[in-house]
Design an enzyme around this catalytic site. Structure first.
Site, PDB file in Angstrom:
ATOM      1  N   LYS A 127       0.863  -1.183   0.000  1.00 36.88           N
ATOM      2  CA  LYS A 127       0.000   0.000   0.000  1.00 36.88           C
ATOM      3  C   LYS A 127       0.898   1.231   0.000  1.00 36.88           C
ATOM      4  CE  LYS A 127      -3.621   2.389   2.567  1.00 36.88           C
ATOM      5  NZ  LYS A 127      -4.520   2.347   3.728  1.00 36.88           N
ATOM      6  N   LYS A 145      -2.136  -1.624  -3.795  1.00 32.38           N
ATOM      7  CA  LYS A 145      -3.000  -0.440  -3.747  1.00 32.38           C
ATOM      8  C   LYS A 145      -2.163   0.817  -3.852  1.00 32.38           C
ATOM      9  CE  LYS A 145      -6.295   1.924  -0.734  1.00 32.38           C
ATOM     10  NZ  LYS A 145      -6.904   2.063   0.587  1.00 32.38           N
TER      11      LYS A 145
HETATM   12 ZN   LIG Z   1      -5.582   3.789   8.073  1.00 29.95          ZN
END
Ligand SMILES: [Zn+2]
Length: 334
Positions: free
Chosen positions: A206, A259
């Site tokens: 992420k 992501k």
């Molecule tokens: Zn968070």
């Protein structure tokens, strides 16, 4: 053995080979299409908020809403009827504090939503986002000590939150905080609490991305000071992303996620080639909103941009796509 075939191709180029032959009609294109989308591979992110009858459109994400539990139930009935793979829930609590206590409260907003959905839309897959940023007064993803998020204290909150989601009936818990060791901490606590069957979808790679901008309005989770770069990844680092994924798998992640999606297609592909686990990709709010905004200006065809972006994410290697386009895409796919 592939060598001989390849040689044949090399010595007999045009006019023997004409790749346009298989592009000549929709029936031929359909026959040889390599990547196909199915509503069952989409997960729709939803934002649940307090109150009743609340359906508040998110300005920066047209077509997405903050929903009270009763409205969420209606939304999920539609999601289920479209054959969409599932939903992932984000919560907007009644109040926020320094300890993110709304995150792991058995009567918290997400926990109440899960219980309602279990009852009203049985058979719908419910995943939950496990993080603290929607629940802390400062908007960071964990316990703040000396101006930075303290990793190991935050692990305890995350583990408690995951167990409380599982207890409410979540099918999958998905930690998105990027603390070190969170998958291990969550797996350990789930198992100790009798939820050894609950899978973990780890937001493994992420990135600290500008494309999350519209989401922060949706989840009211913008950090009040600083940014998230001391825990989310540097967009420049692909090798480190593979390390994050590898460590999450060692800690017990059942599935991993990249992501955002479209700016990181190379990493989805690398992960697909290296790890034999289901790979998810999150087409984030900014990716969604850019397409919708351009379409509203008449600069791009929204439907085609939606399908092309989703196709590219699946082609890169994602088995699961978290996307705000889940409903319109599912409708189009019939
Ligand atoms: Zn968070």
């Amino acid at each position: 053995m592939g060598g001989r075939k390849r040689d044949t191709i090399l010595v007999m180029p045009f006019p023997v080979h004409r790749l346009r032959r298989l592009r000549g009609s929709e029936i031929l294109r359909n026959l040889v299409r390599e990547t196909r989308l199915h509503p069952g591979q989409f997960i729709l992110p939803l934002f649940v908020c307090p109150g009743e009858g609340v359906r508040r459109e998110i300005g920066a994400m047209p077509g997405n809403y903050q929903l009270s539990v009763d409205e969420l139930v209606k939304e999920c009935a539609e999601v289920k009827s479209l054959g969409i793979g599932g939903v992932i829930l984000f919560g907007l609590p009644e109040s926020k504090d320094e300890m993110a206590s709304g995150a792991y409260d058995d009567n918290g907003i997400v926990q109440r939503a899960i219980r309602a959905l279990r009852k009203e839309t049985p058979g719908l897959l419910i995943a939950t986002d496990v993080c603290n940023c929607e629940y802390t007064s400062h908007g960071h993803c964990g316990f703040v000590k000396d101006g930075d998020v303290d990793n190991d204290t935050t692990l305890q909150w995350l583990a408690r939150t995951a167990v409380s989601h599982a207890r409410a009936g979540a099918d999958i818990v998905a930690p998105s905080d990027m603390m070190d060791g969170r998958v291990w901490a969550i797996r350990k606590e789930l198992d100790a609490s009798g939820y050894e069957k609950t899978p973990i979808l780890a937001y493994s790679a992420k990135f600290a991305s500008v494309f999350y901008g519209p989401f922060r309005e949706a989840a009211e989770s913008a950090p009040q000071f600083g940014d998230r770069r001391s825990y989310q990844m540097d967009p420049a680092n692909g090798r480190e992303a593979m390390r994050e994924i590898e460590l999450d798998l060692q800690e017990g992640a059942d599935m991993i996620m990249v992501k955002p999606a479209m700016p990181y297609l190379d990493l989805i592909r690398q992960a697909r080639d290296r790890f034999d686990v289901p790979i998810a990709a999150y087409q984030v709010s900014g990716e969604y909103s850019m397409i919708v905004a351009a379409a509203r200006n008449g600069w791009i065809d929204q439907e085609r941009a939606m399908m092309e972006s989703l196709t590219s994410i699946v082609r890169a290697g994602a088995a699961i796509v978290l996307t705000y386009f889940a409903k319109p895409a599912a409708r189009l796919l019939g």
